[in-house]
Design a protein around this motif. Structure first.
Motif, PDB file in Angstrom:
ATOM      1  N   MET A  65       8.666  39.214 -40.600  1.00 12.67           N
ATOM      2  CA  MET A  65       9.067  37.837 -40.917  1.00 12.67           C
ATOM      3  C   MET A  65       7.946  36.845 -40.620  1.00 12.67           C
ATOM      4  O   MET A  65       8.084  35.662 -40.873  1.00 12.67           O
ATOM      5  CB  MET A  65      10.314  37.441 -40.119  1.00 12.67           C
ATOM      6  CG  MET A  65      11.555  38.169 -40.533  1.00 12.67           C
ATOM      7  SD  MET A  65      13.070  37.515 -39.751  1.00 12.67           S
ATOM      8  CE  MET A  65      12.759  37.713 -38.019  1.00 12.67           C
ATOM      9  N   GLY A  66       6.845  37.337 -40.026  1.00 12.52           N
ATOM     10  CA  GLY A  66       5.719  36.467 -39.738  1.00 12.52           C
ATOM     11  C   GLY A  66       5.665  35.980 -38.311  1.00 12.52           C
ATOM     12  O   GLY A  66       4.926  35.049 -37.996  1.00 12.52           O
ATOM     13  N   HIS A  67       6.424  36.599 -37.420  1.00 10.39           N
ATOM     14  CA  HIS A  67       6.432  36.216 -36.008  1.00 10.39           C
ATOM     15  C   HIS A  67       5.731  37.275 -35.170  1.00 10.39           C
ATOM     16  O   HIS A  67       5.451  38.370 -35.635  1.00 10.39           O
ATOM     17  CB  HIS A  67       7.874  36.004 -35.525  1.00 10.39           C
ATOM     18  CG  HIS A  67       8.469  34.760 -36.093  1.00 10.39           C
ATOM     19  ND1 HIS A  67       8.445  33.564 -35.434  1.00 10.39           N
ATOM     20  CD2 HIS A  67       9.069  34.519 -37.277  1.00 10.39           C
ATOM     21  CE1 HIS A  67       9.013  32.641 -36.181  1.00 10.39           C
ATOM     22  NE2 HIS A  67       9.405  33.198 -37.308  1.00 10.39           N
ATOM     23  N   SER A  68       5.485  36.957 -33.930  1.00 12.82           N
ATOM     24  CA  SER A  68       4.729  37.846 -33.044  1.00 12.82           C
ATOM     25  C   SER A  68       5.505  39.083 -32.615  1.00 12.82           C
ATOM     26  O   SER A  68       4.915  40.047 -32.148  1.00 12.82           O
ATOM     27  CB  SER A  68       4.301  37.078 -31.795  1.00 12.82           C
ATOM     28  OG  SER A  68       5.449  36.733 -31.027  1.00 12.82           O
ATOM     29  N   GLY A  69       6.803  39.054 -32.729  1.00  8.27           N
ATOM     30  CA  GLY A  69       7.633  40.144 -32.229  1.00  8.27           C
ATOM     31  C   GLY A  69       8.145  39.864 -30.833  1.00  8.27           C
ATOM     32  O   GLY A  69       8.754  40.716 -30.209  1.00  8.27           O
ATOM     33  N   GLY A 116      13.439  35.042 -29.070  1.00  5.01           N
ATOM     34  CA  GLY A 116      12.799  34.231 -30.091  1.00  5.01           C
ATOM     35  C   GLY A 116      13.846  33.524 -30.931  1.00  5.01           C
ATOM     36  O   GLY A 116      15.051  33.740 -30.762  1.00  5.01           O
ATOM     37  N   ALA A 117      13.358  32.690 -31.848  1.00  3.28           N
ATOM     38  CA  ALA A 117      14.277  31.922 -32.689  1.00  3.28           C
ATOM     39  C   ALA A 117      13.587  31.477 -33.962  1.00  3.28           C
ATOM     40  O   ALA A 117      12.357  31.401 -34.026  1.00  3.28           O
ATOM     41  CB  ALA A 117      14.791  30.699 -31.930  1.00  3.28           C
ATOM     42  N   LEU A 118      14.392  31.183 -34.948  1.00  3.93           N
ATOM     43  CA  LEU A 118      13.950  30.553 -36.178  1.00  3.93           C
ATOM     44  C   LEU A 118      14.772  29.289 -36.376  1.00  3.93           C
ATOM     45  O   LEU A 118      16.005  29.343 -36.313  1.00  3.93           O
ATOM     46  CB  LEU A 118      14.206  31.467 -37.388  1.00  3.93           C
ATOM     47  CG  LEU A 118      13.279  32.632 -37.620  1.00  3.93           C
ATOM     48  CD1 LEU A 118      13.867  33.551 -38.692  1.00  3.93           C
ATOM     49  CD2 LEU A 118      11.911  32.144 -38.029  1.00  3.93           C
ATOM     50  N   LEU A 119      14.106  28.190 -36.596  1.00  9.46           N
ATOM     51  CA  LEU A 119      14.811  26.966 -36.952  1.00  9.46           C
ATOM     52  C   LEU A 119      15.292  27.087 -38.389  1.00  9.46           C
ATOM     53  O   LEU A 119      14.684  27.789 -39.203  1.00  9.46           O
ATOM     54  CB  LEU A 119      13.897  25.757 -36.801  1.00  9.46           C
ATOM     55  CG  LEU A 119      13.413  25.460 -35.379  1.00  9.46           C
ATOM     56  CD1 LEU A 119      12.421  24.306 -35.386  1.00  9.46           C
ATOM     57  CD2 LEU A 119      14.590  25.165 -34.467  1.00  9.46           C
ATOM     58  N   ALA A 120      16.356  26.409 -38.710  1.00 11.09           N
ATOM     59  CA  ALA A 120      16.963  26.502 -40.037  1.00 11.09           C
ATOM     60  C   ALA A 120      15.947  26.262 -41.147  1.00 11.09           C
ATOM     61  O   ALA A 120      15.946  26.978 -42.154  1.00 11.09           O
ATOM     62  CB  ALA A 120      18.123  25.516 -40.143  1.00 11.09           C
ATOM     63  N   ALA A 173      10.582  32.837 -43.728  1.00 14.75           N
ATOM     64  CA  ALA A 173      10.640  34.091 -42.983  1.00 14.75           C
ATOM     65  C   ALA A 173      11.412  35.144 -43.781  1.00 14.75           C
ATOM     66  O   ALA A 173      11.005  36.313 -43.838  1.00 14.75           O
ATOM     67  CB  ALA A 173      11.296  33.868 -41.619  1.00 14.75           C
ATOM     68  N   LEU A 174      12.487  34.741 -44.404  1.00 12.15           N
ATOM     69  CA  LEU A 174      13.293  35.643 -45.228  1.00 12.15           C
ATOM     70  C   LEU A 174      12.468  36.166 -46.397  1.00 12.15           C
ATOM     71  O   LEU A 174      12.494  37.361 -46.709  1.00 12.15           O
ATOM     72  CB  LEU A 174      14.542  34.916 -45.730  1.00 12.15           C
ATOM     73  CG  LEU A 174      15.459  35.668 -46.676  1.00 12.15           C
ATOM     74  CD1 LEU A 174      15.978  36.940 -46.042  1.00 12.15           C
ATOM     75  CD2 LEU A 174      16.615  34.771 -47.102  1.00 12.15           C
ATOM     76  N   GLU A 175      11.717  35.300 -47.028  1.00 12.44           N
ATOM     77  CA  GLU A 175      10.881  35.711 -48.161  1.00 12.44           C
ATOM     78  C   GLU A 175       9.805  36.712 -47.720  1.00 12.44           C
ATOM     79  O   GLU A 175       9.549  37.698 -48.406  1.00 12.44           O
ATOM     80  CB  GLU A 175      10.236  34.487 -48.825  1.00 12.44           C
ATOM     81  CG  GLU A 175       9.518  34.825 -50.105  1.00 12.44           C
ATOM     82  CD  GLU A 175      10.407  35.478 -51.153  1.00 12.44           C
ATOM     83  OE1 GLU A 175       9.904  36.365 -51.878  1.00 12.44           O
ATOM     84  OE2 GLU A 175      11.599  35.130 -51.261  1.00 12.44           O
TER      85      GLU A 175
END
Length: 104
Positions: free
Chosen positions: A27-31, A35-39, A45-47
């Motif tokens: 999703m493009g995050h460090s792992g 953690g969290a994704l803002l709306a 991230a989904l793409e």
């Protein structure tokens, strides 16, 4: 270790830690956990996750060897199948404009 993904508009999704971290990185995050994704960040991230899955849907994405029982390791589960519940959660969160968090 298990990692649980949560959003107020979908049932929680729990995955093996190493599998979840691989998907988080896709999703493009460090792992990092927690953690969290803002709306507003969820569609991108989904793409990225969908693109990674579409590039190699049948690639095995299994828990690390030696971490789980022999029967679980004997069967391989594809990236497409491992990612499906998380993709559904992210699509629902994006549609409803809700944040997503993950933690152990």
């Amino acid at each position: 270790m298990l990692i649980t993904f949560k959003t107020p508009v979908h049932a929680d999704i729990t995955l093996f830690g190493d599998v979840a971290k691989a998907l988080i990185r896709m999703m493009g995050h460090s792992g990092a956990v927690p953690g969290a994704l803002l709306a507003e960040d969820i569609p991108a991230a989904l793409e990225r996750l969908k693109t990674a899955v579409e590039a190699n849907p049948e690639a095995p994405l299994d828990p690390e060897p030696g971490k789980h029982d022999e029967d679980a390791r004997a069967q391989s589960v594809s990236l497409k199948h491992r990612a499906l519940p998380l993709i559904d959660l992210l699509e629902t969160a994006a549609r409803e404009h809700k944040n997503v968090i993950w933690d152990t």
